[in-house]
Design a protein around this motif. Structure first.
Motif, PDB file in Angstrom:
ATOM      1  N   ASN A  47      41.550  47.959  48.973  1.00  9.04           N
ATOM      2  CA  ASN A  47      41.397  47.954  50.427  1.00  9.04           C
ATOM      3  C   ASN A  47      41.548  46.535  50.970  1.00  9.04           C
ATOM      4  O   ASN A  47      42.248  46.308  51.955  1.00  9.04           O
ATOM      5  CB  ASN A  47      40.044  48.538  50.822  1.00  9.04           C
ATOM      6  CG  ASN A  47      39.889  48.625  52.322  1.00  9.04           C
ATOM      7  OD1 ASN A  47      40.758  49.133  53.020  1.00  9.04           O
ATOM      8  ND2 ASN A  47      38.784  48.107  52.821  1.00  9.04           N
ATOM      9  N   ALA A  48      40.903  45.586  50.313  1.00  9.34           N
ATOM     10  CA  ALA A  48      40.988  44.193  50.763  1.00  9.34           C
ATOM     11  C   ALA A  48      42.417  43.674  50.691  1.00  9.34           C
ATOM     12  O   ALA A  48      42.855  42.919  51.556  1.00  9.34           O
ATOM     13  CB  ALA A  48      40.068  43.314  49.918  1.00  9.34           C
ATOM     14  N   LEU A  49      43.150  44.079  49.679  1.00 11.43           N
ATOM     15  CA  LEU A  49      44.528  43.621  49.524  1.00 11.43           C
ATOM     16  C   LEU A  49      45.447  44.176  50.613  1.00 11.43           C
ATOM     17  O   LEU A  49      46.526  43.639  50.852  1.00 11.43           O
ATOM     18  CB  LEU A  49      45.072  44.006  48.150  1.00 11.43           C
ATOM     19  CG  LEU A  49      44.455  43.257  46.976  1.00 11.43           C
ATOM     20  CD1 LEU A  49      44.852  43.920  45.655  1.00 11.43           C
ATOM     21  CD2 LEU A  49      44.868  41.796  46.987  1.00 11.43           C
ATOM     22  N   HIS A  50      45.032  45.259  51.253  1.00 13.48           N
ATOM     23  CA  HIS A  50      45.866  45.903  52.274  1.00 13.48           C
ATOM     24  C   HIS A  50      45.329  45.707  53.687  1.00 13.48           C
ATOM     25  O   HIS A  50      45.799  46.345  54.624  1.00 13.48           O
ATOM     26  CB  HIS A  50      46.027  47.392  51.965  1.00 13.48           C
ATOM     27  CG  HIS A  50      46.958  47.637  50.816  1.00 13.48           C
ATOM     28  ND1 HIS A  50      48.314  47.743  50.973  1.00 13.48           N
ATOM     29  CD2 HIS A  50      46.724  47.726  49.493  1.00 13.48           C
ATOM     30  CE1 HIS A  50      48.878  47.917  49.796  1.00 13.48           C
ATOM     31  NE2 HIS A  50      47.936  47.909  48.883  1.00 13.48           N
ATOM     32  N   GLU A  69      49.854  52.145  43.101  1.00 14.36           N
ATOM     33  CA  GLU A  69      50.801  51.033  43.040  1.00 14.36           C
ATOM     34  C   GLU A  69      50.127  49.793  42.452  1.00 14.36           C
ATOM     35  O   GLU A  69      50.739  49.047  41.684  1.00 14.36           O
ATOM     36  CB  GLU A  69      51.370  50.722  44.422  1.00 14.36           C
ATOM     37  CG  GLU A  69      52.368  49.572  44.424  1.00 14.36           C
ATOM     38  CD  GLU A  69      53.539  49.746  43.463  1.00 14.36           C
ATOM     39  OE1 GLU A  69      53.955  48.740  42.844  1.00 14.36           O
ATOM     40  OE2 GLU A  69      54.050  50.871  43.304  1.00 14.36           O
ATOM     41  N   HIS A  70      48.873  49.590  42.784  1.00 17.51           N
ATOM     42  CA  HIS A  70      48.119  48.462  42.229  1.00 17.51           C
ATOM     43  C   HIS A  70      48.013  48.589  40.702  1.00 17.51           C
ATOM     44  O   HIS A  70      48.185  47.604  39.975  1.00 17.51           O
ATOM     45  CB  HIS A  70      46.741  48.387  42.879  1.00 17.51           C
ATOM     46  CG  HIS A  70      45.920  47.233  42.448  1.00 17.51           C
ATOM     47  ND1 HIS A  70      46.216  45.933  42.779  1.00 17.51           N
ATOM     48  CD2 HIS A  70      44.799  47.181  41.686  1.00 17.51           C
ATOM     49  CE1 HIS A  70      45.309  45.127  42.253  1.00 17.51           C
ATOM     50  NE2 HIS A  70      44.447  45.858  41.580  1.00 17.51           N
ATOM     51  N   VAL A  71      47.745  49.779  40.208  1.00 18.39           N
ATOM     52  CA  VAL A  71      47.694  50.010  38.757  1.00 18.39           C
ATOM     53  C   VAL A  71      49.030  49.632  38.125  1.00 18.39           C
ATOM     54  O   VAL A  71      49.077  48.937  37.105  1.00 18.39           O
ATOM     55  CB  VAL A  71      47.333  51.476  38.427  1.00 18.39           C
ATOM     56  CG1 VAL A  71      47.602  51.796  36.958  1.00 18.39           C
ATOM     57  CG2 VAL A  71      45.890  51.769  38.780  1.00 18.39           C
ATOM     58  N   LEU A  72      50.126  50.058  38.731  1.00 18.37           N
ATOM     59  CA  LEU A  72      51.451  49.758  38.176  1.00 18.37           C
ATOM     60  C   LEU A  72      51.743  48.261  38.203  1.00 18.37           C
ATOM     61  O   LEU A  72      52.338  47.723  37.259  1.00 18.37           O
ATOM     62  CB  LEU A  72      52.530  50.533  38.924  1.00 18.37           C
ATOM     63  CG  LEU A  72      52.430  52.054  38.797  1.00 18.37           C
ATOM     64  CD1 LEU A  72      53.531  52.722  39.613  1.00 18.37           C
ATOM     65  CD2 LEU A  72      52.482  52.496  37.345  1.00 18.37           C
ATOM     66  N   HIS A 130      45.607  36.305  41.791  1.00 19.07           N
ATOM     67  CA  HIS A 130      46.158  37.231  40.794  1.00 19.07           C
ATOM     68  C   HIS A 130      46.720  38.539  41.338  1.00 19.07           C
ATOM     69  O   HIS A 130      47.217  39.341  40.563  1.00 19.07           O
ATOM     70  CB  HIS A 130      45.088  37.554  39.757  1.00 19.07           C
ATOM     71  CG  HIS A 130      44.567  36.346  39.058  1.00 19.07           C
ATOM     72  ND1 HIS A 130      45.347  35.561  38.247  1.00 19.07           N
ATOM     73  CD2 HIS A 130      43.355  35.766  39.069  1.00 19.07           C
ATOM     74  CE1 HIS A 130      44.630  34.564  37.776  1.00 19.07           C
ATOM     75  NE2 HIS A 130      43.422  34.656  38.264  1.00 19.07           N
ATOM     76  N   ALA A 131      46.644  38.770  42.629  1.00 19.33           N
ATOM     77  CA  ALA A 131      47.150  40.021  43.187  1.00 19.33           C
ATOM     78  C   ALA A 131      47.727  39.740  44.570  1.00 19.33           C
ATOM     79  O   ALA A 131      47.177  38.942  45.314  1.00 19.33           O
ATOM     80  CB  ALA A 131      46.033  41.055  43.286  1.00 19.33           C
ATOM     81  N   PRO A 132      48.827  40.380  44.899  1.00 20.55           N
ATOM     82  CA  PRO A 132      49.453  40.098  46.202  1.00 20.55           C
ATOM     83  C   PRO A 132      48.729  40.793  47.361  1.00 20.55           C
ATOM     84  O   PRO A 132      48.484  41.988  47.323  1.00 20.55           O
ATOM     85  CB  PRO A 132      50.868  40.669  46.037  1.00 20.55           C
ATOM     86  CG  PRO A 132      50.741  41.728  45.006  1.00 20.55           C
ATOM     87  CD  PRO A 132      49.627  41.302  44.085  1.00 20.55           C
ATOM     88  N   PHE A 133      48.378  40.017  48.386  1.00 22.62           N
ATOM     89  CA  PHE A 133      47.861  40.607  49.617  1.00 22.62           C
ATOM     90  C   PHE A 133      49.047  41.224  50.353  1.00 22.62           C
ATOM     91  O   PHE A 133      50.105  40.630  50.457  1.00 22.62           O
ATOM     92  CB  PHE A 133      47.190  39.545  50.496  1.00 22.62           C
ATOM     93  CG  PHE A 133      45.786  39.235  50.083  1.00 22.62           C
ATOM     94  CD1 PHE A 133      44.733  39.993  50.558  1.00 22.62           C
ATOM     95  CD2 PHE A 133      45.526  38.197  49.211  1.00 22.62           C
ATOM     96  CE1 PHE A 133      43.423  39.711  50.175  1.00 22.62           C
ATOM     97  CE2 PHE A 133      44.221  37.906  48.819  1.00 22.62           C
ATOM     98  CZ  PHE A 133      43.175  38.667  49.303  1.00 22.62           C
ATOM     99  N   ARG A 134      48.875  42.413  50.855  1.00 20.91           N
ATOM    100  CA  ARG A 134      49.955  43.120  51.523  1.00 20.91           C
ATOM    101  C   ARG A 134      49.791  43.141  53.043  1.00 20.91           C
ATOM    102  O   ARG A 134      50.730  43.364  53.754  1.00 20.91           O
ATOM    103  CB  ARG A 134      50.052  44.549  51.001  1.00 20.91           C
ATOM    104  CG  ARG A 134      50.191  44.620  49.482  1.00 20.91           C
ATOM    105  CD  ARG A 134      51.394  45.403  49.099  1.00 20.91           C
ATOM    106  NE  ARG A 134      51.467  45.820  47.720  1.00 20.91           N
ATOM    107  CZ  ARG A 134      51.695  45.056  46.682  1.00 20.91           C
ATOM    108  NH1 ARG A 134      51.784  43.770  46.832  1.00 20.91           N
ATOM    109  NH2 ARG A 134      51.810  45.542  45.472  1.00 20.91           N
ATOM    110  N   SER A 135      48.560  43.017  53.516  1.00 22.47           N
ATOM    111  CA  SER A 135      48.254  43.002  54.951  1.00 22.47           C
ATOM    112  C   SER A 135      48.959  44.117  55.707  1.00 22.47           C
ATOM    113  O   SER A 135      49.594  43.909  56.724  1.00 22.47           O
ATOM    114  CB  SER A 135      48.600  41.646  55.561  1.00 22.47           C
ATOM    115  OG  SER A 135      47.807  40.647  54.993  1.00 22.47           O
ATOM    116  N   SER A 136      48.844  45.312  55.175  1.00 20.85           N
ATOM    117  CA  SER A 136      49.402  46.481  55.852  1.00 20.85           C
ATOM    118  C   SER A 136      48.296  47.517  56.001  1.00 20.85           C
ATOM    119  O   SER A 136      47.349  47.540  55.226  1.00 20.85           O
ATOM    120  CB  SER A 136      50.558  47.066  55.043  1.00 20.85           C
ATOM    121  OG  SER A 136      50.098  47.491  53.771  1.00 20.85           O
ATOM    122  N   ALA A 137      48.414  48.344  56.985  1.00 23.59           N
ATOM    123  CA  ALA A 137      47.399  49.372  57.191  1.00 23.59           C
ATOM    124  C   ALA A 137      47.470  50.384  56.055  1.00 23.59           C
ATOM    125  O   ALA A 137      48.538  50.900  55.738  1.00 23.59           O
ATOM    126  CB  ALA A 137      47.634  50.063  58.528  1.00 23.59           C
TER     127      ALA A 137
END
Length: 152
Positions: free
Chosen positions: A62-65, A103-106, A84-91
């Motif tokens: 949730n935080a990543l999106h 998608e995060h798992v992949l 270590h993980a890309p922030f996507r800033s999308s709803a």
């Protein structure tokens, strides 16, 4: 709880839990407890299967999106995810964040597959890596196969 999902006997699983199921990128000149744990499991213990398992309603996903400022009160978590993980800033698409979580798992599985000792053992046929997703509401576990997550 991995043992509950798999029906494994106590002590038969070697588990590594990280915030957000994040696997840091392998870099030969750095170390982290996560990298060391993966190396120990793969090289020393010779595990034959690695499962990256995410779940619905994941706070890290949730935080990543969403706006990273929502983690302002958790500066260490913000740095961990930001490194270590890309922030996507999308709803997010739906409250359970199922598509985002899968998608995060992949993404984490691809990162794991970049570890040279993982890649070498996979190429030799001595190790298999898997992406699983646990849906909290239904209790269903799905595994990534044939380009999509499918019930186990």
């Amino acid at each position: 709880m991995p043992a509950a999902i798999t029906g494994a006997e106590p002590g038969s699983l070697f588990e590594l839990r990280t915030a957000g199921n994040v696997i840091p990128a392998f870099t030969p000149d750095s170390a982290s407890s996560e990298m060391a744990t993966i190396e120990f499991a793969v090289v020393q213990l010779g595990v034959s299967e690695i499962i990256v398992c995410g779940h619905s309603h994941c706070g890290a996903v949730n935080a990543l999106h969403t706006d990273r400022r929502t983690l302002g009160h958790l500066p260490t978590m913000l740095r961990w995810l930001g490194t270590h993980a890309p922030f996507r800033s999308s709803a997010p698409g739906e409250p359970g964040l199922r598509a985002e979580g899968q998608e995060h798992v992949l993404t984490q599985l691809r990162t794991l597959d970049d570890y040279p000792f993982v890649r070498d053992r996979v190429a030799a046929g001595d190790l298999r890596t898997h992406g699983w997703f646990y849906d909290i509401e239904s209790g269903e576990v799905s595994a990534f196969a044939a380009d999509r997550f499918q019930p186990l």
